[in-house]
Structures are given as C-alpha cells and as structure tokens.
Design a protein around this motif. Sequence first.
Motif, PDB file in Angstrom:
ATOM      1  N   MET A 173      -3.683  -5.318  -0.913  1.00 51.76           N
ATOM      2  CA  MET A 173      -4.223  -4.605   0.250  1.00 51.76           C
ATOM      3  C   MET A 173      -4.202  -3.090   0.005  1.00 51.76           C
ATOM      4  SD  MET A 173      -3.176  -4.920   4.201  1.00 51.76           S
ATOM      5  CE  MET A 173      -2.170  -3.496   4.348  1.00 51.76           C
ATOM      6  N   LEU A 174      -3.116  -2.600  -0.563  1.00 56.15           N
ATOM      7  CA  LEU A 174      -3.009  -1.150  -0.802  1.00 56.15           C
ATOM      8  C   LEU A 174      -4.040  -0.685  -1.824  1.00 56.15           C
ATOM      9  CD1 LEU A 174       0.890  -0.683  -1.013  1.00 56.15           C
ATOM     10  CD2 LEU A 174      -0.600   0.171   0.783  1.00 56.15           C
ATOM     11  N   MET A 175      -4.141  -1.413  -2.940  1.00 57.30           N
ATOM     12  CA  MET A 175      -4.995  -0.951  -4.042  1.00 57.30           C
ATOM     13  C   MET A 175      -6.476  -1.247  -3.819  1.00 57.30           C
ATOM     14  SD  MET A 175      -2.832   0.551  -5.902  1.00 57.30           S
ATOM     15  CE  MET A 175      -3.755   0.955  -7.378  1.00 57.30           C
ATOM     16  N   GLN A 176      -6.767  -2.415  -3.234  1.00 61.43           N
ATOM     17  CA  GLN A 176      -8.174  -2.805  -3.099  1.00 61.43           C
ATOM     18  C   GLN A 176      -8.801  -2.344  -1.787  1.00 61.43           C
ATOM     19  OE1 GLN A 176      -9.460  -4.330  -5.722  1.00 61.43           O
ATOM     20  NE2 GLN A 176      -7.469  -4.558  -6.707  1.00 61.43           N
ATOM     21  N   ARG A 177      -7.969  -2.113  -0.774  1.00 61.91           N
ATOM     22  CA  ARG A 177      -8.539  -1.749   0.537  1.00 61.91           C
ATOM     23  C   ARG A 177      -8.155  -0.327   0.944  1.00 61.91           C
ATOM     24  NH1 ARG A 177     -11.797  -5.588   0.934  1.00 61.91           N
ATOM     25  NH2 ARG A 177     -11.010  -7.599   0.333  1.00 61.91           N
ATOM     26  N   MET A 178      -6.821  -0.063   1.033  1.00 63.69           N
ATOM     27  CA  MET A 178      -6.427   1.243   1.589  1.00 63.69           C
ATOM     28  C   MET A 178      -6.779   2.400   0.661  1.00 63.69           C
ATOM     29  SD  MET A 178      -3.028   0.730   3.795  1.00 63.69           S
ATOM     30  CE  MET A 178      -2.886   2.446   4.135  1.00 63.69           C
ATOM     31  N   TYR A 179      -6.551   2.216  -0.651  1.00 64.14           N
ATOM     32  CA  TYR A 179      -6.793   3.331  -1.571  1.00 64.14           C
ATOM     33  C   TYR A 179      -8.259   3.756  -1.544  1.00 64.14           C
ATOM     34  CZ  TYR A 179      -6.017   6.342  -5.600  1.00 64.14           C
ATOM     35  OH  TYR A 179      -5.921   7.430  -6.430  1.00 64.14           O
ATOM     36  N   PRO A 180      -9.209   2.805  -1.695  1.00 67.06           N
ATOM     37  CA  PRO A 180     -10.617   3.223  -1.607  1.00 67.06           C
ATOM     38  C   PRO A 180     -10.943   3.869  -0.256  1.00 67.06           C
ATOM     39  CG  PRO A 180     -10.460   0.971  -2.438  1.00 67.06           C
ATOM     40  CD  PRO A 180      -9.078   1.370  -2.029  1.00 67.06           C
ATOM     41  N   ALA A 181     -10.365   3.334   0.836  1.00 60.71           N
ATOM     42  CA  ALA A 181     -10.659   3.895   2.165  1.00 60.71           C
ATOM     43  C   ALA A 181     -10.142   5.336   2.262  1.00 60.71           C
ATOM     44  CB  ALA A 181     -10.018   3.028   3.246  1.00 60.71           C
ATOM     45  N   ILE A 182      -8.934   5.571   1.737  1.00 65.02           N
ATOM     46  CA  ILE A 182      -8.362   6.929   1.775  1.00 65.02           C
ATOM     47  C   ILE A 182      -9.225   7.883   0.942  1.00 65.02           C
ATOM     48  CG2 ILE A 182      -6.382   8.325   1.012  1.00 65.02           C
ATOM     49  CD1 ILE A 182      -4.616   5.928   1.900  1.00 65.02           C
ATOM     50  N   GLN A 183      -9.698   7.397  -0.216  1.00 65.33           N
ATOM     51  CA  GLN A 183     -10.534   8.247  -1.072  1.00 65.33           C
ATOM     52  C   GLN A 183     -11.845   8.613  -0.373  1.00 65.33           C
ATOM     53  OE1 GLN A 183     -10.368   5.859  -4.676  1.00 65.33           O
ATOM     54  NE2 GLN A 183      -9.496   7.621  -5.721  1.00 65.33           N
ATOM     55  N   THR A 184     -12.404   7.646   0.350  1.00 68.78           N
ATOM     56  CA  THR A 184     -13.660   7.913   1.079  1.00 68.78           C
ATOM     57  C   THR A 184     -13.426   8.983   2.142  1.00 68.78           C
ATOM     58  OG1 THR A 184     -14.253   5.609   0.741  1.00 68.78           O
ATOM     59  CG2 THR A 184     -15.523   6.801   2.398  1.00 68.78           C
ATOM     60  N   ILE A 185     -12.326   8.827   2.903  1.00 63.48           N
ATOM     61  CA  ILE A 185     -12.026   9.807   3.965  1.00 63.48           C
ATOM     62  C   ILE A 185     -11.788  11.188   3.342  1.00 63.48           C
ATOM     63  CG2 ILE A 185     -10.331  10.451   5.760  1.00 63.48           C
ATOM     64  CD1 ILE A 185      -9.923   7.363   6.157  1.00 63.48           C
ATOM     65  N   ASN A 186     -11.068  11.190   2.221  1.00 67.38           N
ATOM     66  CA  ASN A 186     -10.768  12.448   1.539  1.00 67.38           C
ATOM     67  C   ASN A 186     -12.045  13.156   1.075  1.00 67.38           C
ATOM     68  OD1 ASN A 186      -8.844  14.248   0.683  1.00 67.38           O
ATOM     69  ND2 ASN A 186      -8.904  13.473  -1.417  1.00 67.38           N
TER      70      ASN A 186
END
Length: 282
Positions: free
Chosen positions: A216-229
């Motif tokens: 969940m962290l690597m496949q979902r949250m990390y990409p989502a955080i990068q998009t927001i960033n």
Amino acid sequence: MGLVVAQQLTGVDDLHYGFWDEGVKPTFTGVIAAQKRYTEQLVDTIKKYSGVPSETRILDVGCGTGLILKELLDMGYAVDGVIPAAYLKKQVDARLEQTTGSYQPKIYECNFEDFPLSDCANQYDIVLYSESYQYISMAAGFPLMKKLLKPDGKVVICDFFKTEHAGDGGPGDGSFGGGFALSDFYTQVDNHGYRILLDNDITRNISPTIAVVDEMLMQRMYPAIQTINAFMETRHPYWTGLITWLLRKRLAKMKFKYFSGYRSQAVFERYKTYHRIVLEMV
Ligand SMILES: C[S@@+](CC[C@H](N)C(=O)[O-])C[C@H]1O[C@@H](n2cnc3c(N)ncnc32)[C@H](O)[C@@H]1O
C-alpha cells in the motif's frame, strides 16, 4: 499519532497486526479478517489461562479503540482499560455504550506508568497487553503488574520484540522502530520474579501484514504523494520549496522509514520477532 493516522487512512478500528494462517494469501481486503483471527487467538489464550469469565478481572493496557475490551466484556469478563490518548478514549467510551456484558468497566485515561494503583491493588487476574507492551518501560511495568495482580494472576502479551540482528547495520536495519530486545525481556522476566507459561513465536503468521502495508505504501501512497508534490511545486514553488527545506530532516527520516522499500516482510522477519506470551508470578 501514527496509529490514529493509520486508522483514519484505512478506516480500520483494530489497531493491531493481523494473524494469517498458513496458506492464506495476504491481500488488503484480507486484513480485517486477519485482524479478527488475531483477536480470536488472543481471546482463546485468555480463556485457556483464566477461570469463569464473570469471576475474572482483566486490565487491558493500551486498549486502542476498545474492540478487544468490548469483545471480552460481551463474553462476561470484568474488564477495565487504560488508554493515554483522549481521541481513542472517546472511541472506547462510545463503543462501550453498546456492550452486552453486565460489568461496568472503568477506563483510565492515563499512561500505564501513572495508573492509580490505590484503585485496584491485587485485583486483577490478567493484565493484558495487545501490542502495547513495547510502549511501557519494563522497569516501570513489571513492579506495577506485581501490585495489580492477584497472587495467581497472569500477564498476557502479544507484541513484537527485537531479534539478535537488531543494530547489525544490514539493509533495512532501523526501518522498523519499537520493541524491546527479546533477550532483555527474558532477563527482566527472571529478574522480576515471573515465569513463562506460554511463548509462541508467531512472527511468520504476523509478518504478511507487513507485505500488505508495504504494497500500500509503495504502490499507492508513494505515487499519490509524488503527484501532490509535483502539483504543489508547479503551483506554489516558493512555499513548497521553503516547507520542504524546513522539514528536510523529518522528511528524509520518513522517506527512509516508509518509502525506501526496506519496510518489507523479509526485513521485519530479520529484525523483529512477534510473540504471544503468558507469564505468571513465581
Ligand atoms: C498498537 S496499539 C494497540 C491497541 C489495542 N490494544 C489493539 O490491540 O488493537 C497500542 C496502544 O498502546 C497505547 N499506549 C501507548 N503508550 C502507552 C502507555 N504508556 N500506557 C498505556 N497505553 C499506551 C496506545 O494508546 C495504543 O492504544
């Protein structure tokens, strides 16, 4: 704080790992069932080491949102809880309005270390720690339990400890915090006059939860955080740059802990060992 955020993100009320029976595939949708299985097994252990529920007093230390506490009350046990977080205490109180048990539980909003001993010295048959053991210093916890427990009382612990590999500097060492060194725990058990009645190493049944969280962290949250960033950098470059600089140390620590790929099942199994333990006083 971390637990509360996890609860808010996932909507899961159980604040503990899941227990995965051999052959059960770890999936995000399977987490709730695995957490129920964990509770089922913990309750079975309590049943095995206690007498008639209505005559058994339990203190649930660090009772989270009160799910296990309520389940035990509904079974007829006389259970009190300790919870140091006001946000969680509110959830426990709300949950307990629906209990079917006849015992009126007391929920103490304090750290276990500050438990008002005068209220219930030598009253408890079981002091229970479901994934809360690691938060309480053993120097404070062992003597306190001795004062709270009846002479034949038991301590039930379900939590992880550090293995002998902790601190070896290998890949991922330090990416999972928490837990006492298992060898220190055994020494303290002896030094404080307790005996081990049960010690099940269930690391392999617990660690699949890590695989699910890691995915969940690597496949979902990390990409989502990068998009927001990326969005923030385009829209508000000055503020994004300033905030990133101000929080750089904290962000680097979080990146290592959660998004370096080291928070894996294999790393957990190397550095942590998860046990279901029952102790009694000698
Ligand atoms: C991982 S959660 C486990 C919650 C619950 N026992 C469960 O199994 O779902 C850890 C719990 O320990 C509690 N805790 C942390 N430090 C504590 C302390 N010093 N005294 C009592 N509880 C503490 C937290 O508030 C939290 O509820």
